[in-house]
Design an enzyme around this catalytic site. Structure first.
Site, mmCIF file in Angstrom:
data_model
loop_
_atom_site.group_PDB
_atom_site.id
_atom_site.type_symbol
_atom_site.label_atom_id
_atom_site.label_comp_id
_atom_site.label_asym_id
_atom_site.label_seq_id
_atom_site.Cartn_x
_atom_site.Cartn_y
_atom_site.Cartn_z
ATOM 1 N N GLN A 69 1.057 -1.068 0.082
ATOM 2 C CA GLN A 69 0.038 0.025 -0.088
ATOM 3 C C GLN A 69 0.972 1.407 -0.038
ATOM 4 O O GLN A 69 1.916 1.638 0.710
ATOM 5 C CB GLN A 69 -0.896 -0.051 1.235
ATOM 6 C CG GLN A 69 -1.786 1.372 1.522
ATOM 7 C CD GLN A 69 -0.901 2.330 2.463
ATOM 8 O OE1 GLN A 69 -0.765 1.806 3.428
ATOM 9 N NE2 GLN A 69 -0.919 3.702 2.101
ATOM 10 N N TYR A 87 1.332 5.252 0.234
ATOM 11 C CA TYR A 87 0.949 6.605 0.535
ATOM 12 C C TYR A 87 1.466 7.350 -0.693
ATOM 13 O O TYR A 87 2.563 7.249 -1.030
ATOM 14 C CB TYR A 87 1.362 7.262 1.807
ATOM 15 C CG TYR A 87 0.500 6.973 2.838
ATOM 16 C CD1 TYR A 87 -0.656 7.484 3.022
ATOM 17 C CD2 TYR A 87 0.727 5.938 3.929
ATOM 18 C CE1 TYR A 87 -1.313 7.132 3.969
ATOM 19 C CE2 TYR A 87 0.111 5.496 4.969
ATOM 20 C CZ TYR A 87 -1.235 6.259 5.003
ATOM 21 O OH TYR A 87 -1.995 6.217 6.133
ATOM 22 N N LYS A 106 -8.044 1.935 -2.467
ATOM 23 C CA LYS A 106 -8.536 1.721 -1.462
ATOM 24 C C LYS A 106 -9.114 2.926 -0.646
ATOM 25 O O LYS A 106 -8.849 3.948 -0.795
ATOM 26 C CB LYS A 106 -7.620 1.171 -0.354
ATOM 27 C CG LYS A 106 -7.847 1.039 1.021
ATOM 28 C CD LYS A 106 -6.680 0.124 1.776
ATOM 29 C CE LYS A 106 -7.032 -0.153 3.110
ATOM 30 N NZ LYS A 106 -6.696 1.178 4.350
ATOM 31 N N HIS A 134 -11.201 3.243 6.309
ATOM 32 C CA HIS A 134 -10.186 3.310 7.063
ATOM 33 C C HIS A 134 -10.404 2.724 8.525
ATOM 34 O O HIS A 134 -9.794 3.186 9.518
ATOM 35 C CB HIS A 134 -9.567 4.586 7.141
ATOM 36 C CG HIS A 134 -8.160 4.595 7.076
ATOM 37 N ND1 HIS A 134 -7.444 4.993 5.714
ATOM 38 C CD2 HIS A 134 -6.926 4.628 7.720
ATOM 39 C CE1 HIS A 134 -6.210 4.842 5.856
ATOM 40 N NE2 HIS A 134 -5.869 4.818 7.025
ATOM 41 N N ARG A 163 -11.561 5.801 10.899
ATOM 42 C CA ARG A 163 -10.513 6.573 11.376
ATOM 43 C C ARG A 163 -10.530 7.810 10.644
ATOM 44 O O ARG A 163 -9.547 8.618 10.912
ATOM 45 C CB ARG A 163 -9.112 5.865 11.467
ATOM 46 C CG ARG A 163 -9.145 4.641 12.471
ATOM 47 C CD ARG A 163 -7.969 3.724 11.964
ATOM 48 N NE ARG A 163 -6.605 4.321 12.380
ATOM 49 C CZ ARG A 163 -6.150 3.933 13.558
ATOM 50 N NH1 ARG A 163 -6.985 3.335 14.527
ATOM 51 N NH2 ARG A 163 -4.838 4.417 13.923
HETATM 52 C C1 LIG Z 1 -3.890 1.193 13.819
HETATM 53 C C2 LIG Z 1 -4.414 1.359 12.459
HETATM 54 C C3 LIG Z 1 -3.360 1.895 11.270
HETATM 55 C C4 LIG Z 1 -3.828 1.980 10.068
HETATM 56 N N1 LIG Z 1 -2.925 2.444 9.174
HETATM 57 C C5 LIG Z 1 -3.195 2.129 7.846
HETATM 58 C C6 LIG Z 1 -2.144 2.406 6.926
HETATM 59 O O1 LIG Z 1 -0.987 2.804 7.079
HETATM 60 N N2 LIG Z 1 -2.364 2.215 5.584
HETATM 61 C C7 LIG Z 1 -3.709 2.026 5.241
HETATM 62 O O2 LIG Z 1 -4.166 1.915 3.953
HETATM 63 N N3 LIG Z 1 -4.735 1.852 6.079
HETATM 64 C C8 LIG Z 1 -4.362 1.833 7.462
HETATM 65 N N4 LIG Z 1 -5.440 1.567 8.270
HETATM 66 C C9 LIG Z 1 -6.718 0.849 7.802
HETATM 67 C C10 LIG Z 1 -6.809 -0.551 7.509
HETATM 68 O O3 LIG Z 1 -6.005 -0.768 6.473
HETATM 69 C C11 LIG Z 1 -8.223 -0.907 7.474
HETATM 70 O O4 LIG Z 1 -8.767 -0.011 6.324
HETATM 71 C C12 LIG Z 1 -9.127 -0.940 8.634
HETATM 72 O O5 LIG Z 1 -8.345 -1.249 9.749
HETATM 73 C C13 LIG Z 1 -10.088 -1.788 8.463
HETATM 74 O O6 LIG Z 1 -10.808 -1.654 9.489
HETATM 75 P P1 LIG Z 1 -11.136 -2.770 10.806
HETATM 76 O O7 LIG Z 1 -10.034 -2.477 11.686
HETATM 77 O O8 LIG Z 1 -12.314 -2.633 11.330
HETATM 78 O O9 LIG Z 1 -10.715 -4.112 10.209
HETATM 79 C C14 LIG Z 1 -5.230 1.491 9.647
HETATM 80 C C15 LIG Z 1 -5.854 1.053 10.691
HETATM 81 C C16 LIG Z 1 -5.681 1.016 11.880
HETATM 82 C C17 LIG Z 1 -6.536 0.330 12.993
#
Ligand SMILES: Cc1cc2nc3c(=O)[nH]c(=O)nc-3n(C[C@H](O)[C@H](O)[C@H](O)COP(=O)(O)O)c2cc1C
Length: 383
Positions: free
Chosen positions: A133, A135, A257, A281, A284
């Protein structure tokens, strides 16, 4: 049922509780939290759980298989490990543990640009099967360099993000002064002293750092400086102008994504992407946003024959994977669930969580009389 798991933790809920006990509060809150008031975080799980399935008990059943083909690759289950940043902060070596477990179970592992192991190390651990993935870098030179590294590492799928035009507003991380490596404030030191196993493992493995980005970044950034570095180095807002050169350069499969609308799905198709991950995400980024299961149904119905439609955000169990596939996703990803697993059980956490989800999903398929993962939509109760 032949369970190949630690029977003390037969659910992701158990793993979450154990993780909370085992790792410092600042690390757990970074993992567990959503953004603002966590409305979107909770909407993801609660609305996904509203999806209901109906079984066909009195039909012949010749066995259920979790195997699922995606981008010409046959995976052993219809779920993979979503990209998560700063993983080594939650548990040392966790991206390596998860990458290896994913490889052993033949499911995809997606490496985040901002996690604590490198593209090259992940490729070694997974024999070139891990996805990456990206950025989006501000400078073309940096973008091209990272893409070339992913290509040299034989990465089959590149994932780009459309849901990070801004840094999510996360009150807990702001309060905790979250930093990489963790800031040694009195509060954080007390939290670390209360978690001796985490502290010992962290000492053993050394301070986590952004291994993929190491060649490009200054040392020892706190959250504020990291935010500045990220702002300068990466430009989160994607558009046609930024996607086109990546599409031209990247010969493998390209996935967008963070899609949450029909508009962005149509753009992804027009720009020649191979797949989308309907995602917010994990709640988040936009607290006022929809759960992912809401737009999924329409997106999958309208565009599922033009582009591979996957989904993440809110899944915590085999039944959740089933609900998502029944609602039209071809494949699913989970983020926090795997990190709870590794934070709770260390080295065993990856294998345990994957085995648990596989076992749960197999049970759902046999209960429904669903023989293939692509048949899940036949069991959806339309509400
Ligand atoms: C602590 C944390 C860090 C994350 N960091 C990234 C990241 O660096 N890149 C990204 O594409 N998604 C990131 N995500 C999103 C995850 O890829 C994913 O979309 C998300 O965790 C899915 O939801 P779930 O935790 O409910 O399964 C992050 C999620 C969490 C919880």
């Amino acid at each position: 049922m032949n369970l190949k798991i630690n029977t003390k933790y037969p659910s992701v809920i158990d793993l979450r509780l154990k993780a909370q006990k085992k790792i410092p509060k600042f690390a757990f809150e970074y993992l567990d939290g959503g953004c603002n008031e966590d409305v979107n975080l909770h909407r993801n799980t609660s609305e996904l759980r509203d999806v209901q399935l109906k079984p066909n008990y009195l039909k012949n059943h010749s066995g259920a298989s979790l195997k699922t083909k995606l981008f010409g690759i046959e995976y052993d289950a219809p779920f993979g490990i979503a990209p998560v940043g700063l993983q080594g902060l939650m548990w040392p070596n966790s991206p390596e543990i998860l990458a290896k477990a994913a490889f052993n179970h033949n499911i995809p592992f997606i490496l985040s640009t901002v996690t604590t192991t490198s593209i090259e190390r992940t490729s070694e651990l997974t024999e070139g099967k891990a996805w990456f993935q990206l950025y989006h870098p501000t400078e073309d030179r940096l973008r091209d360099d990272i893409i070339k590294r992913a290509e040299a590492a034989h990465c089959p799928v590149l994932v780009i993000l459309c849901d990070v035009p801004t840094f999510g507003f996360r009150p807990r991380d702001i309060r905790n002064g979250l930093a990489m490596p963790p800031k040694m404030s009195v509060k954080n030191i007390l939290q670390i002293l209360g978690k001796p196993h985490w502290a010992l493992e962290t000492l053993k493995h050394g301070q986590p750092s952004f291994e993929t980005l190491k060649p490009y970044m200054p040392k020892g950034l706190d959250l504020r400086q990291l935010g500045k570095f990220m702002d300068q180095t990466f430009s989160g807002r994607l558009n046609e102008e930024k996607i086109k050169p990546i599409r031209d350069m990247w010969k493998g499969k390209l996935v967008l994504k963070g899609v949450a609308s029909e508009h962005d799905t149509e753009e992804a198709i027009r720009l020649g992407l191979d797949g989308i991950i309907v995602s917010n995400h994990g709640g988040r980024q936009l607290d006022a946003g929809q759960s992912t299961i809401k737009p999924l149904k329409t997106i999958a119905q309208k565009y599922g024959d033009k582009i591979e439609v996957m989904m993440d955000s809110g899944l915590r169990s085999g039944p959740d994977v089933a609900r998502t596939l029944a609602s039209g996703a071809k494949f699913t990803f989970l983020g926090r669930s795997f990190m709870y697993g590794v934070s709770a059980l260390g080295k065993q956490g990856g294998d345990h969580t994957i085995s648990l989800l596989k076992t749960e999903l197999q049970q759902v398929m046999e209960q429904l009389n669903c023989e293939k993962t692509e048949d899940f939509p036949n069991f959806l109760i339309n509400q």
